[in-house]
Scaffold this active site. Structure first.
Site, PDB file in Angstrom:
ATOM      1  N   SER A  31      45.716  43.701  39.880  1.00 20.39           N
ATOM      2  CA  SER A  31      45.790  44.590  38.810  1.00 20.39           C
ATOM      3  C   SER A  31      45.609  44.016  37.670  1.00 20.39           C
ATOM      4  O   SER A  31      46.100  43.064  37.061  1.00 20.39           O
ATOM      5  CB  SER A  31      47.217  45.417  38.519  1.00 20.39           C
ATOM      6  OG  SER A  31      47.841  45.584  39.752  1.00 20.39           O
ATOM      7  N   HIS A  62      40.076  52.896  39.631  1.00 20.64           N
ATOM      8  CA  HIS A  62      39.659  51.896  40.396  1.00 20.64           C
ATOM      9  C   HIS A  62      38.214  52.373  40.897  1.00 20.64           C
ATOM     10  O   HIS A  62      38.247  53.426  41.440  1.00 20.64           O
ATOM     11  CB  HIS A  62      40.514  51.642  41.757  1.00 20.64           C
ATOM     12  CG  HIS A  62      41.682  50.879  41.472  1.00 20.64           C
ATOM     13  ND1 HIS A  62      41.876  49.614  41.896  1.00 20.64           N
ATOM     14  CD2 HIS A  62      42.676  50.983  40.735  1.00 20.64           C
ATOM     15  CE1 HIS A  62      42.920  49.037  41.511  1.00 20.64           C
ATOM     16  NE2 HIS A  62      43.554  50.101  40.615  1.00 20.64           N
ATOM     17  N   HIS A  84      46.568  48.930  48.339  1.00 19.33           N
ATOM     18  CA  HIS A  84      48.108  48.809  48.753  1.00 19.33           C
ATOM     19  C   HIS A  84      48.700  49.659  49.770  1.00 19.33           C
ATOM     20  O   HIS A  84      48.413  50.678  49.970  1.00 19.33           O
ATOM     21  CB  HIS A  84      48.792  49.013  47.408  1.00 19.33           C
ATOM     22  CG  HIS A  84      47.946  48.040  46.369  1.00 19.33           C
ATOM     23  ND1 HIS A  84      47.044  48.507  45.443  1.00 19.33           N
ATOM     24  CD2 HIS A  84      48.498  46.789  45.881  1.00 19.33           C
ATOM     25  CE1 HIS A  84      47.190  47.542  44.545  1.00 19.33           C
ATOM     26  NE2 HIS A  84      47.770  46.393  44.731  1.00 19.33           N
ATOM     27  N   TYR A  86      51.431  50.762  49.564  1.00 20.63           N
ATOM     28  CA  TYR A  86      52.406  51.598  49.117  1.00 20.63           C
ATOM     29  C   TYR A  86      51.734  52.815  48.843  1.00 20.63           C
ATOM     30  O   TYR A  86      52.434  53.999  48.364  1.00 20.63           O
ATOM     31  CB  TYR A  86      53.273  51.038  47.728  1.00 20.63           C
ATOM     32  CG  TYR A  86      52.381  50.821  46.397  1.00 20.63           C
ATOM     33  CD1 TYR A  86      51.714  51.638  45.609  1.00 20.63           C
ATOM     34  CD2 TYR A  86      52.267  49.451  46.389  1.00 20.63           C
ATOM     35  CE1 TYR A  86      50.859  51.187  44.921  1.00 20.63           C
ATOM     36  CE2 TYR A  86      51.375  48.853  45.215  1.00 20.63           C
ATOM     37  CZ  TYR A  86      50.753  49.825  44.432  1.00 20.63           C
ATOM     38  OH  TYR A  86      50.107  49.212  43.471  1.00 20.63           O
ATOM     39  N   GLU A  87      50.256  52.512  48.773  1.00 19.80           N
ATOM     40  CA  GLU A  87      49.420  53.941  48.402  1.00 19.80           C
ATOM     41  C   GLU A  87      49.417  54.823  49.840  1.00 19.80           C
ATOM     42  O   GLU A  87      49.082  55.634  49.770  1.00 19.80           O
ATOM     43  CB  GLU A  87      48.107  53.503  47.845  1.00 19.80           C
ATOM     44  CG  GLU A  87      48.190  52.695  46.721  1.00 19.80           C
ATOM     45  CD  GLU A  87      46.757  52.218  46.415  1.00 19.80           C
ATOM     46  OE1 GLU A  87      46.128  52.609  45.341  1.00 19.80           O
ATOM     47  OE2 GLU A  87      46.368  51.210  47.059  1.00 19.80           O
ATOM     48  N   ALA A 114      50.110  40.438  40.734  1.00 23.27           N
ATOM     49  CA  ALA A 114      51.181  40.448  39.871  1.00 23.27           C
ATOM     50  C   ALA A 114      52.519  40.152  40.514  1.00 23.27           C
ATOM     51  O   ALA A 114      52.623  41.135  41.745  1.00 23.27           O
ATOM     52  CB  ALA A 114      51.256  41.751  39.143  1.00 23.27           C
ATOM     53  N   MET A 212      54.049  43.289  46.020  1.00 21.53           N
ATOM     54  CA  MET A 212      53.786  44.379  46.998  1.00 21.53           C
ATOM     55  C   MET A 212      52.455  44.249  47.707  1.00 21.53           C
ATOM     56  O   MET A 212      51.868  45.327  48.151  1.00 21.53           O
ATOM     57  CB  MET A 212      53.824  45.888  46.204  1.00 21.53           C
ATOM     58  CG  MET A 212      55.358  46.033  45.594  1.00 21.53           C
ATOM     59  SD  MET A 212      55.148  47.482  44.550  1.00 21.53           S
ATOM     60  CE  MET A 212      56.738  47.292  43.654  1.00 21.53           C
ATOM     61  N   SER A 213      51.935  43.072  47.692  1.00 22.19           N
ATOM     62  CA  SER A 213      50.526  42.771  48.234  1.00 22.19           C
ATOM     63  C   SER A 213      50.217  41.637  48.956  1.00 22.19           C
ATOM     64  O   SER A 213      51.048  40.964  49.352  1.00 22.19           O
ATOM     65  CB  SER A 213      49.468  43.035  47.280  1.00 22.19           C
ATOM     66  OG  SER A 213      49.602  42.194  46.292  1.00 22.19           O
ATOM     67  N   ASN A 236      56.903  39.741  34.988  1.00 22.55           N
ATOM     68  CA  ASN A 236      58.168  40.072  34.558  1.00 22.55           C
ATOM     69  C   ASN A 236      59.182  39.338  35.337  1.00 22.55           C
ATOM     70  O   ASN A 236      58.762  38.702  36.265  1.00 22.55           O
ATOM     71  CB  ASN A 236      58.417  41.560  34.866  1.00 22.55           C
ATOM     72  CG  ASN A 236      58.331  41.836  36.283  1.00 22.55           C
ATOM     73  OD1 ASN A 236      57.097  41.982  36.818  1.00 22.55           O
ATOM     74  ND2 ASN A 236      59.405  42.359  37.205  1.00 22.55           N
ATOM     75  N   HIS A 248      57.039  49.355  34.413  1.00 24.02           N
ATOM     76  CA  HIS A 248      55.768  49.101  34.632  1.00 24.02           C
ATOM     77  C   HIS A 248      54.869  48.757  33.546  1.00 24.02           C
ATOM     78  O   HIS A 248      54.036  47.968  33.649  1.00 24.02           O
ATOM     79  CB  HIS A 248      55.203  50.162  35.559  1.00 24.02           C
ATOM     80  CG  HIS A 248      53.621  50.280  35.961  1.00 24.02           C
ATOM     81  ND1 HIS A 248      53.524  49.267  37.002  1.00 24.02           N
ATOM     82  CD2 HIS A 248      52.615  50.971  35.813  1.00 24.02           C
ATOM     83  CE1 HIS A 248      52.100  49.229  37.276  1.00 24.02           C
ATOM     84  NE2 HIS A 248      51.600  50.317  36.432  1.00 24.02           N
TER      85      HIS A 248
HETATM   86  N1  HPA Z   1      58.521  43.400  41.914  1.00 26.97           N
HETATM   87  C1  HPA Z   1      57.646  43.636  42.871  1.00 26.97           C
HETATM   88  N2  HPA Z   1      56.428  43.919  42.466  1.00 26.97           N
HETATM   89  C2  HPA Z   1      55.979  43.491  41.214  1.00 26.97           C
HETATM   90  C3  HPA Z   1      56.869  43.084  40.610  1.00 26.97           C
HETATM   91  C4  HPA Z   1      58.288  43.047  40.777  1.00 26.97           C
HETATM   92  O1  HPA Z   1      59.159  42.793  40.097  1.00 26.97           O
HETATM   93  N3  HPA Z   1      56.355  42.726  39.222  1.00 26.97           N
HETATM   94  C5  HPA Z   1      54.888  43.049  39.592  1.00 26.97           C
HETATM   95  N4  HPA Z   1      54.647  43.351  40.753  1.00 26.97           N
END
Ligand code: HPA
Length: 275
Positions: A31, A62, A84, A86-87, A114, A212-213, A236, A248
């Protein structure tokens, strides 16, 4: 012929009819990092929806296209818009483009994402070179009918993240003054973030960052014997590491701040990569 193989050949034939660029490196950018695709010289853009059997991007913002061209003197192919789990896509869909890019010629996969830091010594804005992973998506993209032409059935994952590329990335990172970490990436399905209890558990099993990827793509790339470099942008601290909620917005904000350094780093690696 097996359906998957026939579909892949039709996808590749379509792309070959549009361009004769034979990419050496495939890039899948997390991302906010897709901006790198804008630096590709003489780009040939092919919409996913025009490529037979390609999954179609649904997420707003996208573009959903493959971009082939030259970046830092390397022939590259990049996905502008990635898929992804999750999509709602299947792992077969998510990894389909990796197989196509490999069949187009790419022998190296650079994949970025990320991630939240589980390792407390990491700082927001650090880049983490992925040394290994833990597949907490709990599904394997290679499950199901096996296609011999795409690689072995039981794929060795011992050296999934290429040691030479890791060494190169470390060297380049030092030269470019990038804040680099190394560690184990753990992916869950998402889209909910982890709980603090989950993060404590993942720390105990050796994870340094959560996302998540990436893992499905890496498994398929390894089946096809691509050399993989994975880089996480630490956006983060993971849930519970600090006593505050995850947002987010913070993830997006960090990506935005780090983007220029991240892109400079990836380009510097591309320049020095031996194909
Ligand atoms: N957890 C999962 N996926 C993420 C995170 C996280 O803290 N930050 C960015 N993508």
């Amino acid at each position: 012929m097996k359906t998957l193989l026939r579909n892949l050949r039709q996808s590749v034939d379509y792309i070959h009819a549009v361009t004769d660029i034979a990419p050496q490196v495939a890039l899948i950018l997390g991302s906010g990092m897709g901006a790198l695709a804008r630096d590709i010289r003489n780009p040939v853009k092919i919409s996913y929806e025009n490529i037979p059997h390609f999954p179609i991007a649904t997420v707003e913002g996208h573009a959903g296209e493959l971009v082939l061209g030259t970046l830092c003197n390397r022939k590259v192919v990049t996905m502008s818009g990635r898929f992804h789990y999750y999509e709602g896509y299947s792992l077969l869909d998510i990894t389909y483009p990796v197989r196509v890019m490999r069949l187009l010629g790419a022998a190296v996969l650079v994949v970025t994402n990320a991630a939240g830091a589980i390792n407390r010594s990491f700082k927001v804005g650090d880049l983490m070179l992925i040394t290994d992973h833990i597949n907490n998506i709990k599904q394997d993209p290679l499950r199901g009918e096996h296609v011999d032409d795409l690689g072995v059935r039981f794929v060795d994952m011992t050296y999934s993240y290429d040691r030479d590329l890791l060494a190169l990335a470390e060297r380049v990172g030092r030269k470019e003054g990038v804040r680099l970490q190394k560690g184990v990436y753990l992916a869950s399905s998402g889209p909910s973030y982890e709980t603090p209890a989950e993060i404590r558990g993942y720390a105990a099993i050796g994870a340094d960052a959560a996302g998540m990827s990436t893992i499905p793509e890496v498994i398929v790339a390894r089946q096809m014997q691509m050399r993989v470099l994975g880089v996480s942008c630490i956006t983060n601290m993971a849930a519970g590491v600090l006593d505050r909620a995850l947002s987010h917005t913070e993830v997006i904000e960090t990506t935005r701040k780090v983007r220029a350094d991240f892109i400079r780093f990836v380009k510097a690696i591309l320049k020095e990569i031996r194909i």
